[in-house]
Design an enzyme around this catalytic site. Structure first.
Site, short mmCIF file in Angstrom:
data_model
loop_
_atom_site.label_atom_id
_atom_site.label_comp_id
_atom_site.label_asym_id
_atom_site.label_seq_id
_atom_site.Cartn_x
_atom_site.Cartn_y
_atom_site.Cartn_z
NE ARG A 164 -3.69 -2.41 0.37
CZ ARG A 164 -3.61 -3.59 -0.12
NH1 ARG A 164 -2.16 -3.91 -0.81
NH2 ARG A 164 -4.35 -4.58 -0.02
CB SER A 236 -9.72 -2.23 3.83
OG SER A 236 -10.01 -3.16 3.59
CD GLU A 332 -6.14 0.30 2.37
OE1 GLU A 332 -6.32 -0.04 1.15
OE2 GLU A 332 -6.00 -0.74 3.14
#
Length: 337
Positions: A164, A236, A332
C-alpha cells in the site's frame, strides 16, 4: 476544463461527508493540467489532487483547490504473442479497466475486481486483493511534476512499490500527478486463487476462468463490504500489519487461532480485521459511526457522521488493538484537514 467555487465534495468522497472545497478544478487533458499548475493563483493556494475519494477522510471543509482528472481512455499500446500493454487514463474507473481486460481474455488484474477508485489512484496506492497487487502488472506510470511542470515516465522499479505504498505517497518526494498508467497483461494467464476464501468460492463454478474468478471476487466483496452508495464507507480503513515472525510466534502461543499470511523473509502479515474483531468492535455503533457487522476493517457512516467523529472511532480502535496485542495498525485511509 471545469472550475467551480464553494463546491460540495459529498459526491467526491465515499463516506459521503458534507464537506466543501473553496475551488474545484477538473481537467480533461495534460495541456489543461499544465495550465492549471503554472497559474500563479493556483501556486499560492493549498491544493489536493483526488480521484473519486474512495480512500479519503475529510475532517473539515477544504480551504483551497481540489484538483481532479477527467483523462480517460483505454487503448492497446503494444502487444506480443504472450502479452498486451494497455495505456489507461488516470480517471478511468478501476473496475471498468478490470472488466475490459477480462472481456478480452487478458489476465493479471482479475483478482482486483470490484475495488472502488480510479486507475491513477490505484497505481499510487498499490491496491491489492487476494494475493495480487497492481505493482505486479504496472509497466510504467506517466506523470506531471507539480513543482517543475515537467512530464516524467516512471518505470515499475522507480515507483518503489511496497505494501500500500509507492514513491508517489512519500511526502519527502516531489509531488507528481498521474495522468496515464501502462499495464502489462498476459494473453495466457496463470491464475492466482489460493489466497483467503477465493478458492472456496470458485468451487461453486464448473471451471476456473478469468470470468469466474472475477465473478467470485465480486461475490466475496459484495458479501463482506457495504456498497458506498448505500452506506458511506472507504472500504478497508486499516492496513493489515506486517510484524516480525518472532513476535507472531509469541502471539500464536497465546492466540492459537490467529490467522496469518507470509510477508517476506522473517515477516508475517496479520489480518487487521481479526484483531479489531477480537477487541469487540465488530458490528458496534458509536453515535453516527459504525463498525460494519460483516467486516471489522470497515468503518461506516450511519447517516450524519462527521469526519472528526470517524477519526475518533478509528483512534479508539487503534488504541484497543495496541493495548491487547502490542500491534500498531495504521489507517489505509488518508486524512484531509
Amino acid at each position: 476544463m471545469r472550475i467551480e467555487e464553494n463546491y460540495s465534495l459529498e459526491k467526491h468522497n465515499t463516506f459521503h461527508l458534507p464537506v466543501k472545497t473553496r475551488w474545484f478544478m477538473e481537467y480533461t487533458n495534460e495541456e489543461e493540467l499544465g495550465r492549471i499548475l503554472r497559474d500563479e493563483y493556483f501556486q499560492e493556494c493549498l491544493s489536493l489532487h483526488i480521484g473519486c475519494g474512495s480512500n479519503l477522510l475529510f475532517i473539515n471543509d477544504f480551504n483551497g483547490i481540489i484538483l481532479h482528472s477527467a483523462i480517460r481512455g483505454i487503448c492497446v499500446e503494444r502487444e506480443s504473442d504472450e502479452q498486451v500493454w494497455l495505456r489507461v487514463g488516470a480517471a478511468e474507473k478501476w473496475d471498468d479497466v478490470v472488466a475490459y481486460a477480462v472481456s478480452n481474455g487478458w489476465g493479471g488484474i482479475e483478482n482486483l475486481s470490484h475495488i472502488p477508485g480510479e486507475a491513477g489512484a490505484a497505481a499510487i496506492q498499490n491496491i491489492g486483493a487476494y494475493g495480487t497487487e497492481i505493482k505486479d502488472v504496472i509497466e510504467s506510470v506517466e506523470t506531471y511534476n507539480q513543482l517543475t511542470f515537467e512530464k516524467r515516465v516512471f518505470t515499475n522499479e522507480e515507483c518503489q512499490y511496497g505494501y500500500r505504498s509507492s514513491y508517489f505517497k512519500n511526502e519527502h518526494n516531489d509531488p507528481y500527478i498521474v495522468t496515464y498508467i501502462v499495464l502489462r497483461l498476459d494473453k495466457h494467464p496463470v491464475f492466482s486463487i489460493n489466497y483467503g476464501n477465493l478458492k472456496e468460492e470458485l468451487a461453486k463454478y464448473p471451471e476456473i476462468t478469468l470470468e469466474t474468478i472475477r465473478k467470485a471476487v465480486i461475490s466475496i466483496r459484495r458479501e463482506k463490504l457495504p456498497d458506498p452508495d448505500e452506506l458511506g464507507n472507504a472500504g478497508s480503513f486499516f492496513m493489515n500489519p506486517v510484524i516480525p515472525a518472532a513476535q507472531f510466534e509469541q502471539l500464536k502461543a497465546k492466540y492459537p487461532e490467529i490467522p496469518s499470511y507470509p510477508a517476506g523473509e522473517g515477516k508475517i502479515k496479520v489480518p487487521a480485521g481479526w484483531l479489531i474483531e477480537q477487541c469487540g468492535f465488530k458490528g458496534k455503533s458509536h453515535g453516527a459511526v459504525g463498525v460494519y457487522e460483516k467486516q471489522a476493517l470497515v468503518l461506516v457512516n450511519l447517516g450524519e457522521a462527521r469526519g472528526h467523529e470517524i477519526a475518533l472511532v478509528a483512534e479508539s480502535i487503534r488504541t484497543a488493538v495496541k493495548d491487547r496485542f502490542g500491534i500498531v495498525i495504521m489507517p489505509e485511509v488518508k486524512y484531509v484537514g
